[in-house]
Design an enzyme around this catalytic site. Sequence first.
Site, mmCIF file in Angstrom:
data_model
loop_
_atom_site.group_PDB
_atom_site.id
_atom_site.type_symbol
_atom_site.label_atom_id
_atom_site.label_comp_id
_atom_site.label_asym_id
_atom_site.label_seq_id
_atom_site.Cartn_x
_atom_site.Cartn_y
_atom_site.Cartn_z
ATOM 1 N N HIS A 141 28.926 -28.122 36.448
ATOM 2 C CA HIS A 141 28.321 -26.806 36.675
ATOM 3 C C HIS A 141 28.044 -26.590 38.163
ATOM 4 O O HIS A 141 28.342 -25.531 38.715
ATOM 5 C CB HIS A 141 27.024 -26.710 35.861
ATOM 6 N N GLU A 142 27.492 -27.599 38.807
ATOM 7 C CA GLU A 142 27.168 -27.471 40.233
ATOM 8 C C GLU A 142 28.430 -27.433 41.089
ATOM 9 O O GLU A 142 28.495 -26.690 42.075
ATOM 10 C CB GLU A 142 26.255 -28.619 40.666
ATOM 11 N N HIS A 145 29.747 -24.001 41.072
ATOM 12 C CA HIS A 145 29.058 -23.099 42.003
ATOM 13 C C HIS A 145 29.722 -23.158 43.387
ATOM 14 O O HIS A 145 29.911 -22.126 44.038
ATOM 15 C CB HIS A 145 27.587 -23.488 42.125
ATOM 16 N N GLU A 216 25.653 -17.671 37.028
ATOM 17 C CA GLU A 216 25.349 -18.823 36.174
ATOM 18 C C GLU A 216 26.331 -18.904 35.008
ATOM 19 O O GLU A 216 26.828 -19.978 34.663
ATOM 20 C CB GLU A 216 23.910 -18.743 35.657
#
Length: 326
Positions: A141-142, A145, A216
């Site tokens: 997930h990071e 980003h 997100e």
Amino acid sequence: MPNDHITSNIRGNRIQSGLLIFGMACVVALIGYVLGGPLGFGLAIATCLAMAFLSPRVSPQLVLKMYKAQEIPRSSSPELIDLFAQLVQRAELPVSPKLYYIPSRTLNAFAVGSQRDSAVAITDGLLRILNPREVAGVLAHEVSHIRHKDMRVLGIADGVSRITGGLSQMGQLMLFLAVPSAMMNGGYMLLLVAILLISAPMINNLMQLALSRAREFNADLGAVALTGDAGGLASALTKLERATSGGGFPWIFAGRKTQTTPAMLRTHPPTDERVRRIIAAGESFLADQSVLPQLQHTPRPRQRLAPHDQNRVRKGPRWHVAGLWY
């Protein structure tokens, strides 16, 4: 590689993000026109464009220093480093970000910087409660980003919001000084201008929050594409929702469900909605499509990362003058 469903959703989220930033810029331009006519309109547009190209970049090292983060050497946790390197390789980032460890029991993970200079940090508390499959989902997930340049997009949105707030305050001051003469000539137009100046910052703040939620969702879908495993991230979000639902501190990775905060005022979407979208996106992936290594245990770095921090893992976050929890 992302499947068609994930690609379509990511594209839709990007379009939504673009429309939100365009809407925020329109609000700034409208205030500029009200305050300065065509010249004010042009200056407002020029300022937004300058913000897009020259948006301030906070050094990753500065943020990591505030959190007392330590870079994780491979000798400390080879499984975790190998897992992170595989995710970075799949993301095809131009420069590999570094992975940092925060000796805190706070449940937190975040990415900082740009694609050319970035880092991902994860806390001791998060590594303690998640299994390897869930850790993989959080790290993916990071990394997503960074891959989607979310920090830059959100930085531009924050700058536009600040410009809106500054112009609104200046306009309200001008309006206050013009009240006596305006009242003598009828104040209907003055009332409309006052409503615009007061409501504009709130409108842009709401759009900024909506932009954050869209990014997100984008990172969630990107994580599924990187890992080939929707269940790991979904399980991590569910576990962290339970772990934080009774606490008093915010956690920036998973949206916390509360009875008092409306969805439109959250920086993160509700966890149940995120999980639903993640599972829907991952339905076409097969278990053997995951390229993640089979880790034997939760890859928490050994305590001896730095001599001064040995055996000093903090139990919770502390308040900082800048408003940061670490």
